[in-house]
Design a protein around this motif. Structure first.
Motif, mmCIF file in Angstrom:
data_model
loop_
_atom_site.group_PDB
_atom_site.id
_atom_site.type_symbol
_atom_site.label_atom_id
_atom_site.label_comp_id
_atom_site.label_asym_id
_atom_site.label_seq_id
_atom_site.Cartn_x
_atom_site.Cartn_y
_atom_site.Cartn_z
ATOM 1 N N PRO A 3 -0.873 34.672 21.765
ATOM 2 C CA PRO A 3 -1.570 33.514 22.305
ATOM 3 C C PRO A 3 -1.317 33.415 23.805
ATOM 4 O O PRO A 3 -0.267 33.793 24.291
ATOM 5 C CB PRO A 3 -0.941 32.330 21.559
ATOM 6 C CG PRO A 3 0.350 32.831 21.050
ATOM 7 C CD PRO A 3 0.222 34.304 20.887
ATOM 8 N N SER A 4 -2.300 32.905 24.532
ATOM 9 C CA SER A 4 -2.108 32.719 25.972
ATOM 10 C C SER A 4 -1.176 31.540 26.200
ATOM 11 O O SER A 4 -0.961 30.714 25.314
ATOM 12 C CB SER A 4 -3.453 32.456 26.653
ATOM 13 O OG SER A 4 -3.928 31.178 26.280
ATOM 14 N N VAL A 5 -0.632 31.462 27.397
ATOM 15 C CA VAL A 5 0.251 30.344 27.742
ATOM 16 C C VAL A 5 -0.475 29.028 27.522
ATOM 17 O O VAL A 5 0.095 28.048 27.082
ATOM 18 C CB VAL A 5 0.734 30.484 29.215
ATOM 19 C CG1 VAL A 5 1.439 29.224 29.666
ATOM 20 C CG2 VAL A 5 1.634 31.692 29.356
ATOM 21 N N ARG A 6 -1.776 29.019 27.776
ATOM 22 C CA ARG A 6 -2.571 27.803 27.633
ATOM 23 C C ARG A 6 -2.556 27.298 26.184
ATOM 24 O O ARG A 6 -2.601 26.111 25.921
ATOM 25 C CB ARG A 6 -3.993 28.083 28.089
ATOM 26 C CG ARG A 6 -4.876 26.857 28.072
ATOM 27 C CD ARG A 6 -6.273 27.156 28.566
ATOM 28 N NE ARG A 6 -6.215 27.687 29.911
ATOM 29 C CZ ARG A 6 -7.067 28.583 30.392
ATOM 30 N NH1 ARG A 6 -8.031 29.052 29.650
ATOM 31 N NH2 ARG A 6 -6.967 29.026 31.624
ATOM 32 N N ASN A 7 -2.482 28.217 25.195
ATOM 33 C CA ASN A 7 -2.520 27.829 23.788
ATOM 34 C C ASN A 7 -1.142 27.556 23.200
ATOM 35 O O ASN A 7 -1.032 27.112 22.071
ATOM 36 C CB ASN A 7 -3.200 28.917 22.965
ATOM 37 C CG ASN A 7 -4.666 29.054 23.327
ATOM 38 O OD1 ASN A 7 -5.294 28.086 23.740
ATOM 39 N ND2 ASN A 7 -5.196 30.248 23.207
ATOM 40 N N LYS A 8 -0.081 27.849 23.939
ATOM 41 C CA LYS A 8 1.266 27.642 23.426
ATOM 42 C C LYS A 8 1.651 26.177 23.533
ATOM 43 O O LYS A 8 1.231 25.469 24.449
ATOM 44 C CB LYS A 8 2.273 28.496 24.200
ATOM 45 C CG LYS A 8 2.148 29.967 23.921
ATOM 46 C CD LYS A 8 3.249 30.737 24.625
ATOM 47 C CE LYS A 8 3.143 32.211 24.319
ATOM 48 N NZ LYS A 8 4.246 32.966 24.927
ATOM 49 N N VAL A 9 2.452 25.742 22.594
ATOM 50 C CA VAL A 9 3.002 24.385 22.617
ATOM 51 C C VAL A 9 4.516 24.545 22.669
ATOM 52 O O VAL A 9 5.132 24.976 21.690
ATOM 53 C CB VAL A 9 2.585 23.585 21.361
ATOM 54 C CG1 VAL A 9 3.224 22.206 21.378
ATOM 55 C CG2 VAL A 9 1.075 23.480 21.253
ATOM 56 N N SER A 10 5.101 24.225 23.803
ATOM 57 C CA SER A 10 6.556 24.330 23.919
ATOM 58 C C SER A 10 7.173 22.958 23.752
ATOM 59 O O SER A 10 6.556 21.941 24.053
ATOM 60 C CB SER A 10 6.945 24.944 25.263
ATOM 61 O OG SER A 10 6.476 24.147 26.326
ATOM 62 N N GLY A 11 8.405 22.945 23.260
ATOM 63 C CA GLY A 11 9.084 21.675 23.084
ATOM 64 C C GLY A 11 10.133 21.723 21.985
ATOM 65 O O GLY A 11 10.692 22.764 21.682
ATOM 66 N N ILE A 12 10.358 20.563 21.381
ATOM 67 C CA ILE A 12 11.386 20.384 20.361
ATOM 68 C C ILE A 12 10.702 20.087 19.031
ATOM 69 O O ILE A 12 9.735 19.327 18.970
ATOM 70 C CB ILE A 12 12.317 19.207 20.726
ATOM 71 C CG1 ILE A 12 12.887 19.390 22.132
ATOM 72 C CG2 ILE A 12 13.429 19.042 19.698
ATOM 73 C CD1 ILE A 12 13.713 20.637 22.337
ATOM 74 N N TYR A 13 11.226 20.687 17.969
ATOM 75 C CA TYR A 13 10.624 20.495 16.650
ATOM 76 C C TYR A 13 11.696 20.127 15.618
ATOM 77 O O TYR A 13 12.890 20.300 15.854
ATOM 78 C CB TYR A 13 9.864 21.748 16.200
ATOM 79 C CG TYR A 13 10.725 22.966 16.017
ATOM 80 C CD1 TYR A 13 11.362 23.223 14.801
ATOM 81 C CD2 TYR A 13 10.923 23.876 17.054
ATOM 82 C CE1 TYR A 13 12.153 24.344 14.624
ATOM 83 C CE2 TYR A 13 11.712 24.994 16.896
ATOM 84 C CZ TYR A 13 12.330 25.225 15.680
ATOM 85 O OH TYR A 13 13.115 26.329 15.506
ATOM 86 N N LEU A 14 11.212 19.626 14.495
ATOM 87 C CA LEU A 14 12.080 19.187 13.406
ATOM 88 C C LEU A 14 11.604 19.804 12.101
ATOM 89 O O LEU A 14 10.404 19.837 11.816
ATOM 90 C CB LEU A 14 12.016 17.657 13.289
ATOM 91 C CG LEU A 14 12.709 16.999 12.097
ATOM 92 C CD1 LEU A 14 14.223 17.015 12.295
ATOM 93 C CD2 LEU A 14 12.217 15.564 11.923
ATOM 94 N N ILE A 15 12.553 20.299 11.319
ATOM 95 C CA ILE A 15 12.292 20.679 9.923
ATOM 96 C C ILE A 15 13.150 19.739 9.094
ATOM 97 O O ILE A 15 14.372 19.700 9.269
ATOM 98 C CB ILE A 15 12.680 22.143 9.644
ATOM 99 C CG1 ILE A 15 11.916 23.089 10.563
ATOM 100 C CG2 ILE A 15 12.432 22.479 8.174
ATOM 101 C CD1 ILE A 15 12.362 24.541 10.467
ATOM 102 N N GLN A 16 12.529 18.942 8.237
ATOM 103 C CA GLN A 16 13.279 17.935 7.489
ATOM 104 C C GLN A 16 13.058 18.072 5.997
ATOM 105 O O GLN A 16 11.931 18.207 5.524
ATOM 106 C CB GLN A 16 12.890 16.536 7.945
ATOM 107 C CG GLN A 16 13.802 15.458 7.408
ATOM 108 C CD GLN A 16 13.690 14.179 8.205
ATOM 109 O OE1 GLN A 16 12.642 13.859 8.736
ATOM 110 N NE2 GLN A 16 14.776 13.432 8.278
ATOM 111 N N ASN A 17 14.159 18.039 5.268
ATOM 112 C CA ASN A 17 14.138 18.081 3.814
ATOM 113 C C ASN A 17 13.694 16.697 3.324
ATOM 114 O O ASN A 17 14.358 15.693 3.598
ATOM 115 C CB ASN A 17 15.532 18.427 3.296
ATOM 116 C CG ASN A 17 15.583 18.619 1.806
ATOM 117 O OD1 ASN A 17 14.909 17.936 1.053
ATOM 118 N ND2 ASN A 17 16.416 19.551 1.380
#
Length: 197
Positions: A3-17
């Motif tokens: 994916p191009s930089v334009r399509n990337k989403v950078s940041g913080i994510y959560l995986i929750q049970n």
């Protein structure tokens, strides 16, 4: 095709049970791809985090929520340092450290140091005498333009020094402050910033 930089989403994510609320917090320059990697590893039984893998086996992948907590501009200067700082804050916010959560380490820092969870770090710039209050080692490092590892070493050393700054846990700070400086602080002559999440 990447994916191009334009399509990337950078940041913080959560995986929750969804069954027991245990959480895993991570950071990425491309969160959708990172989610795909996590899901693929969890489903195939090869995930690097044994605690998350075990619960996925017990509860099933459909009992996990994948959420983006904060999006950060991919072009932001010092992106990695900023993401590490945010990651630490969200790990604490979601109580994601093992054994309550799934995280064992954040970047190169071991957040099991309980003082980090309960105390701010005071950063004093020796060139300007400015004070900055940080919630995490990486936030202090970002302010001082050094590494989180250097801040952690400075906080626990006798000199408290790293890259033109002194670093203290908040309760230790008053023991090291000369009387004259303390008077100036009380008179409000020094800049102080408390970040908010």
């Amino acid at each position: 095709m990447k994916p191009s930089v334009r399509n990337k989403v950078s940041g913080i994510y959560l995986i929750q049970n969804l069954k027991n609320d245990r959480a895993y917090v991570g950071r990425s320059h491309d969160i959708p791809s990172r989610f795909a990697s996590h899901i693929s590893a969890l489903v195939s039984g090869t995930h690097h985090n044994k605690h998350l893998q075990r619960d996925c086996k017990d509860y099933g992948i459909n009992n996990f929520a994948f959420r983006i907590l904060e999006v950060v501009d991919y072009a932001r200067p010092s992106l990695n340092a900023y993401l590490t700082s945010l990651e630490e804050k969200y790990v604490l916010k979601f109580n994601a450290m093992h054994p309550q959560g799934y995280c064992e380490r954040v970047a190169d820092l071991n957040l099991s140091d309980t003082r980090l969870m309960t105390e701010r770090i005071v950063c004093m710039d020796l060139r300007s005498d400015e004070l900055f209050y940080a919630e995490a080692f990486s936030e202090a490092a970002l302010y001082a333009q050094t590494t989180a590892g250097q801040v952690k070493k400075a906080v626990s050393s006798k000199s408290h020094y790293a890259k033109h700054h002194l670093f203290f846990f908040e309760h230790e700070f008053r023991d090291y402050v000369p009387e004259a400086l303390e008077k100036k602080i009380k008179m409000g002559k020094y800049y102080s910033s408390v970040t908010s999440t």
